[in-house]
Design an enzyme around this catalytic site. Sequence first.
Site, PDB file in Angstrom:
ATOM      1  CB  SER A  50      -0.731  -0.017   1.234  1.00 42.45           C
ATOM      2  OG  SER A  50      -1.706   1.247   1.351  1.00 42.45           O
ATOM      3  CG  ASP A  51       1.103   5.614  -1.986  1.00 39.03           C
ATOM      4  OD1 ASP A  51       2.100   5.919  -1.746  1.00 39.03           O
ATOM      5  OD2 ASP A  51       0.004   6.565  -2.304  1.00 39.03           O
ATOM      6  CE  LYS A  52       3.934   8.571   4.453  1.00 39.27           C
ATOM      7  NZ  LYS A  52       3.161   9.947   4.485  1.00 39.27           N
TER       8      LYS A  52
END
Length: 846
Positions: free
Chosen positions: A348-350
């Site tokens: 997951s991207d932050k």
Amino acid sequence: MGEKAKNEKDDKEAQFEDHEHVEVSEELPPELEALMQTEPLKGLSEAEVAERTARFGKNEISEKKTNPLLKFLSYFTGAIAYLIELAFILSGVVEDWIDFGIIGGLLVINALIGFIEESKADAALDALKNTLALKSRVFRDGRLQEIESSELVPGDIVAVRLGDIIPADARLLGISVDGSDVEVNLQVDQSALTGESLPVEKKRGDTIYSSSICKQGQMLAVVTKTGANTFIGRAANLISITNEQGHFQKIVNQIGNFLVVITLTMVVIIFIYLLLRRKNEVDHLSKTDVFDVLRDVLVLTVAAIPVGLPTVMSVTMAVGAKQLAAKQVIVKRLTAVEEMASVSVLCSDKTGTLTLNKLTFDEPYLKPGFTKEDLLLYSYLASEPGANDPIEMAVRTAAKRDVPLLADCTGHTIPGFKVASFVPFNPATKLTQATVVDHHAGESFRVAKGAPQVIVKLVGGDDEATHAVNLLARRGLRALGVARTVPGTLDNWQLIGMISLLDPPRPDSAETIRRCEEMGVVVKMVTGDQLIIAKEVAGRLGMSRAILDANSLTDPDATDAQLADRCLHADGFAQVIPEHKYRVVELLQSKGLLVGMTGDGVNDAPALKKANVGIAVHDCTDAARSAADIVLLAPGLSTIVDGVLTSRAIFQRMRSYALYRITSTVHFLIFFFIITLAFRWQMKAILLIFIAVLNDAATLVISVDNAQISRRPDKWRIGQLITLSVILGCFLTALSFAVFFVARDVFNIPDDAGKQSEDDTKDGRMETIIYLNVSSAPHFTIFSTRLAGFFWENLPSLTFTAAILATQVFAMFISIFGINNLTTAIGGGWGVSLLAISLAYFVVLD
């Protein structure tokens, strides 16, 4: 002596720590560097522009479009499709027009379902192009003019100002449009490119990237790279090279290959046997004889091939996609519905995915005697009304929310206070100041807000506050100091405290991660933001903090296997660029894992496309939305859990259908192979087709059956599936032979072996008995294949049970009463008992 002691004391004073901002940077090759020497206020000449355009091309991302016709035809490929097409051609050759129509119809329907569902997708490159600036202000031939951004070339001098989308990668020159030195550096928002939550300060000599947005300042820059060579262009290039066959296609092809091999082997043997038998009956084989044999064999092939397999799978996935759409999860690639069930790692991207992508007031540091409300009230008094700066916005929003006095305020009109004068932020002083009249106390005071170092110096030093700021900085939080003058004076300052700011996690992110891990899906954070910020957010989300920087992915001494192990054991990666995100997904896939990826920015697009299931979150960029397989329309990540649960239910339905369909094919082939060769017995062609079409039509309702959802990621175990199918198929074959022998030897029903359909001496009852058995026995096994355990552990849905029973009750009635040229009547005793035996046998098999 006193001077020496004072110096020693100064040495021991707490120092502010510097945290280096890690910036994406790359060396320009010497041949490009030579083109950067353009005279700033003169620019390139028309001749230079023409020469460079010829050499570097236009400043745009080129695209490879798939021909829609070719895309449609691609749905007619694959092992099962080729077998169905072969049957389609042969049925035309032997002029069997009913089969020809049915098979052709099924082929087209299956291709259309896939084509229509997926043609809504694949605009990835279009969307990337739309994030590029359209017009640019550029110096050419000594004057500033506006041109199409696509016409820029390396060496062009562009003017960048507040609000502009940067048109190409460029190096800042530190001067303004009139040639004077600029006083204020640029603030650039590159969150969609790099995932950094805060605007980045860019000074003379720094590189600004195409598609980022200028948030403060103005400056001239020289273009360094254009089109596909820019930072964003390389991301587009990664998207266009990622076009692999989906995991699900591979599975269907493996099942298909197995069925094709056994079908062709047995059918070819039967064809040769029947030809030889016919040759013995007549001295010379005519064309008609060959066609008759071919027609018999063809019918057997068509009935054995799971013609409906692709269609049932597509319909099951389409129904799942519809269920997800109701939960605001839009499925763009149909097979992603099935693949999501097998995902065991979710990268997951932050910024903007796990977090809100907006600076927010966090727990402050307060001096004794002051409260959080005091800190926010004074910082509001020292804020610039209407400023578009993310830090000012965060402070003003928090103050209005948490200080009752400010709830309805606009601008600087605050009940009980009047701002007499205001000094806005200046890059040289690094603070804002206001002189305020307090009507209640009847006196004036001054407030200041700004960089912690400046505020601490203003109040004459404060070691405790310095340590507090250092602690905040080590955790990746941005700090701001707030001070006011001591009552009764206008130049004696006291510190109130330090505001801390962070891009906070979304309210449901921690819960989503916890639920994913309960379901056996490991979540890893992959972000372009700074390492300290990534660790802080990971801690707040309840994740482990074993987060590595991008260097651990580009280690020249490590093998691919070692890098893959690193990816497996790390909880995430920080300071990564699009190529690194893509690499993380690729390395995890090399371990045999199915990988999901969530993201919202241009920098996530290549990894979204590369992942088995790419998920674009709410409010994402066009590029991310286009590269993804699934798009979330609701804010937050909680709908991902719905997606996983729905896809696992769909997986179970498809697995149970595949098991049933392979079993019935194996049963069909073995039974007819042996009975044709050993007993010279054949069934009427129309009955074989009847079995195939009726049973496949009924199993379409498996898409609404109750499914048992597994607690771990699902896997296709093809070896296990085929072994189980062969075992079940052999048991069913044994039942069919038992029925045949009991009818022939116990009840003395003639077997009509070797007799043609049109033979007047043919009894016909054996054909109907075998028809009802071959139709019902395999069909009822679907009740046991739908679960790994016993069928009563999770009962089938009413619709599903009704559809399965209805087709077999219909088969029973046409067998009991008989239909001209189709079935011979066998009476109620045989009809009911055969159906009862089939039902009882499925319980035994279960």
